[in-house]
Design a protein around this motif. Structure first.
Motif, PDB file in Angstrom:
ATOM      1  N   THR A  94       0.846  -1.202   0.000  1.00  0.00           N
ATOM      2  CA  THR A  94       0.000   0.000   0.000  1.00  0.00           C
ATOM      3  C   THR A  94       0.881   1.253   0.000  1.00  0.00           C
ATOM      4  OG1 THR A  94      -1.567  -1.241   1.356  1.00  0.00           O
ATOM      5  CG2 THR A  94      -1.963   1.106   1.134  1.00  0.00           C
ATOM      6  N   TRP A 123      -3.439   6.614  -1.296  1.00  0.00           N
ATOM      7  CA  TRP A 123      -2.794   5.344  -0.911  1.00  0.00           C
ATOM      8  C   TRP A 123      -2.014   5.474   0.393  1.00  0.00           C
ATOM      9  CZ3 TRP A 123      -3.530   0.475  -2.728  1.00  0.00           C
ATOM     10  CH2 TRP A 123      -4.251   0.352  -3.916  1.00  0.00           C
ATOM     11  N   LYS A 137      -4.464   5.267   3.121  1.00  0.00           N
ATOM     12  CA  LYS A 137      -4.857   3.879   3.312  1.00  0.00           C
ATOM     13  C   LYS A 137      -3.786   3.127   4.117  1.00  0.00           C
ATOM     14  CE  LYS A 137      -6.784   1.933  -0.508  1.00  0.00           C
ATOM     15  NZ  LYS A 137      -7.136   0.923  -1.546  1.00  0.00           N
TER      16      LYS A 137
END
Ligand SMILES: [Zn+2]
Length: 231
Positions: A171, A190, A193
């Protein structure tokens, strides 16, 4: 001087030819630094240059880790699509960076023909990007783009780990590759995340890097948006 490179004998799983390829002695590798996308810079011989095995007889090429993994149908595909057009050529000596790039491009071609997972293609593309980076060649960004596209598809559809990347590291890496090619909005997403994944707490280094690169991506995104509005 101790010889840093040594010869390894390989049996080609496609044509059964036995050939030699160079490897770097692990004890001789010295790391200079690591980039934010895990690209390692070495002092002296770089083992990344020797990670692809190429059969000089039939042209089959793959990463060392997956070289043996080919079934009967795959062998036939390589014979028909690669071997028929292949002119015998050995990559078994010391490699220049450009020669190493050729070996990775051959491995990429074989992987595509064999329908390998996107995670495998992504890892090959990322290494091609690194090799171009060592040369300060602009093609680095073309291969970073291929890599991030493949990693995103792998992230969505393939089981972890992808190569040696677990969920959190991947990730983070997808965020960082987006940042490096100027896709700041995707990068911010990202990284967000990555830092909100509870598993990142067990990976201090990734946690720190994700927060640092997240900040850079947010700044770059803000600058770009205000610039776009003015323009
Ligand atoms: Zn072969």
């Amino acid at each position: 001087m101790v010889n840093v490179l040594y010869d390894k004998a390989i049996t080609c799983p496609v044509c059964k030819n036995i050939f030699h390829t160079k490897k770097v002695r692990t004890s001789a590798t010295r790391i200079e630094k690591r980039d934010t996308d895990f690209c390692t810079h070495y002092i002296g011989e770089n083992p990344i240059l020797y990670n692809v095995f190429v059969c000089p007889m039939c042209g089959y090429a793959a990463l060392e880790s997956g070289f043996e993994e080919i079934n009967a149908a795959g062998k036939k595909m390589i014979q028909e699509s690669i071997s028929r057009r292949w002119t015998q050529r050995s990559f078994g000596e010391e490699r220049t960076i450009l020669e190493a790039i050729e070996t990775y491009k051959l491995a990429l071609l074989c992987s595509q023909i064999l329908g390998h997972k996107k995670g495998t293609l992504a890892n090959i593309c990322l290494r091609i990007a690194w090799l171009y980076r060592y040369l300060s060649h602009e093609k680095e960004f073309e291969f970073l783009t291929h890599a991030v596209n493949c990693f995103e598809q792998a992230f969505a559809n393939e089981p972890m780990p992808i190569g040696n990347l677990d969920d959190v590291s991947l990730t983070y890496l997808i965020g960082e590759l987006h940042r490096m090619i100027g896709h700041y909005e995707e990068a911010v997403e990202w990284f967000g995340k990555a830092v909100s994944n509870p598993a990142i707490k067990t990976k201090k280094k990734i946690d720190t890097m994700a927060r640092e690169q997240w900040r850079l991506a947010k700044d770059a995104y803000r600058k770009k948006s205000s610039h776009d509005q003015v323009g």
